[in-house]
Scaffold this active site. Structure first.
Site, PDB file in Angstrom:
ATOM      1  N   SER A 180      53.577 -55.451   5.358  1.00 51.37           N
ATOM      2  CA  SER A 180      53.103 -55.473   7.090  1.00 51.37           C
ATOM      3  C   SER A 180      53.448 -54.038   7.390  1.00 51.37           C
ATOM      4  O   SER A 180      54.244 -53.135   6.849  1.00 51.37           O
ATOM      5  CB  SER A 180      54.129 -56.340   7.713  1.00 51.37           C
ATOM      6  OG  SER A 180      53.818 -57.680   7.236  1.00 51.37           O
TER       7      SER A 180
HETATM    8  N1  SAH Z   1      57.302 -59.761   3.796  1.00 52.52           N
HETATM    9  C1  SAH Z   1      56.226 -59.069   2.775  1.00 52.52           C
HETATM   10  C2  SAH Z   1      54.659 -59.325   3.559  1.00 52.52           C
HETATM   11  C3  SAH Z   1      53.885 -59.682   2.805  1.00 52.52           C
HETATM   12  S1  SAH Z   1      52.052 -60.285   3.263  1.00 52.52           S
HETATM   13  C4  SAH Z   1      56.357 -57.549   2.794  1.00 52.52           C
HETATM   14  O1  SAH Z   1      57.389 -57.016   3.482  1.00 52.52           O
HETATM   15  O2  SAH Z   1      55.647 -56.876   1.874  1.00 52.52           O
HETATM   16  C5  SAH Z   1      52.467 -62.180   3.362  1.00 52.52           C
HETATM   17  C6  SAH Z   1      52.843 -62.913   1.974  1.00 52.52           C
HETATM   18  O3  SAH Z   1      52.872 -64.048   2.115  1.00 52.52           O
HETATM   19  C7  SAH Z   1      52.064 -62.588   0.851  1.00 52.52           C
HETATM   20  O4  SAH Z   1      52.694 -61.952  -0.346  1.00 52.52           O
HETATM   21  C8  SAH Z   1      51.117 -64.110   0.359  1.00 52.52           C
HETATM   22  O5  SAH Z   1      50.998 -64.261  -0.964  1.00 52.52           O
HETATM   23  C9  SAH Z   1      52.435 -64.922   0.891  1.00 52.52           C
HETATM   24  N2  SAH Z   1      52.185 -65.930   1.212  1.00 52.52           N
HETATM   25  C10 SAH Z   1      51.012 -66.595   2.067  1.00 52.52           C
HETATM   26  N3  SAH Z   1      51.194 -67.938   1.948  1.00 52.52           N
HETATM   27  C11 SAH Z   1      52.236 -68.468   1.424  1.00 52.52           C
HETATM   28  C12 SAH Z   1      52.991 -69.501   1.533  1.00 52.52           C
HETATM   29  N4  SAH Z   1      52.441 -70.814   1.792  1.00 52.52           N
HETATM   30  N5  SAH Z   1      54.176 -69.697   0.846  1.00 52.52           N
HETATM   31  C13 SAH Z   1      54.827 -68.506   0.655  1.00 52.52           C
HETATM   32  N6  SAH Z   1      54.140 -67.498   0.763  1.00 52.52           N
HETATM   33  C14 SAH Z   1      53.030 -67.164   1.308  1.00 52.52           C
END
Ligand code: SAH
Length: 224
Positions: free
Chosen positions: A75
């Site tokens: 993000s």
């Molecule tokens: N907090 C992360 C943001 C990653 S983007 C950072 O700082 O890098 C969002 C993430 O949510 C992705 O890795 C995606 O695979 C995950 N995601 C999507 N749906 C999800 C779910 N149902 N349960 C857990 N993770 C999920």
């Protein structure tokens, strides 16, 4: 014998130059309205460039999102700061993160001395981040490969829950896993999402506030 030159794997390198860039990023976040000193201090400490592929390293401290593999993104720093500020966590707060991704938000929460559980549904990212975070000294209580829609019933209740993917609706289990007074920060909607803050007021009552548009990758069910 032919001696081949080899590249030393550049895993953990944080320099004064990087610290300078982080200080500038913190100044930018302040300009954009982030006020919580604990959040800003945490962001000034986490070496974001190490969470990205080295080809993006020089951009790591700009307010940008980047690919982190498996079609996912880290993000924007502003988004991380904004969500973390809404959580209002203190030292030792028990926090659940949905969407571990590359672990940057996890690291920010750990810098704030929270006890962090984090769920990721993409196996590839889960495995990579589970190995990577301890290399930087970041120790979450638990990183879980699973479906964030279900929350983490075995570790309830949580002081804070932060969802870092765009949810189509607010999953009921997440609301029910908050402490009284606990806060759920979740972007809801298709594209863009609206940032929502739910606060548990009693066993059955929640307040709701919204905070403008953000863009996240979608929160998906059925892990792979
Ligand atoms: N907090 C992360 C943001 C990653 S983007 C950072 O700082 O890098 C969002 C993430 O949510 C992705 O890795 C995606 O695979 C995950 N995601 C999507 N749906 C999800 C779910 N149902 N349960 C857990 N993770 C999920």
């Amino acid at each position: 014998m032919l001696l081949l030159p080899f590249k030393v794997k550049n895993t953990v390198q944080d320099t004064l130059k990087h610290q300078g860039l982080r200080n500038k990023l913190v100044a930018l976040l302040k300009d954009k309205g982030i006020e919580d000193e604990n959040v800003l201090t945490a962001i000034s400490k986490v070496p974001r460039h190490l969470f990205l592929d080295s080809s993006f390293e020089c951009h790591a401290y700009q307010n940008k999102a980047f690919p982190i593999g498996a079609n996912q993104t880290i993000s924007h720093p502003f988004t991380v700061a904004f969500q973390t500020e809404l959580l209002q966590i203190n030292k030792d707060a028990v926090v659940l993160e949905i969407g571990t991704g590359c672990g940057y938000q996890t690291a920010v929460l750990l810098e704030m001395k929270a006890r962090v559980y984090s769920i990721e549904r993409q196996q590839e990212l889960f495995k990579k981040t589970k190995l990577f975070l301890p290399k930087l000294g970041y120790r979450a209580k638990q990183l879980i490969f699973g479906d964030g829609y279900k929350g983490l019933p075995e570790k309830v209740p949580f002081d804070g829950i932060v969802v870092t993917a765009g949810a189509p609706f607010v999953p009921k289990p997440l609301l029910s896993q908050l402490k009284i007074g606990g806060r759920l920060v979740i972007p809801i909607g298709d594209d863009p999402q609206i940032m929502h803050l739910y606060i548990r007021k009693s066993e059955s009552e929640f307040s709701k506030e919204t905070f403008g548009e953000f863009r996240f990758v979608p929160m998906l069910a059925d892990k792979n």
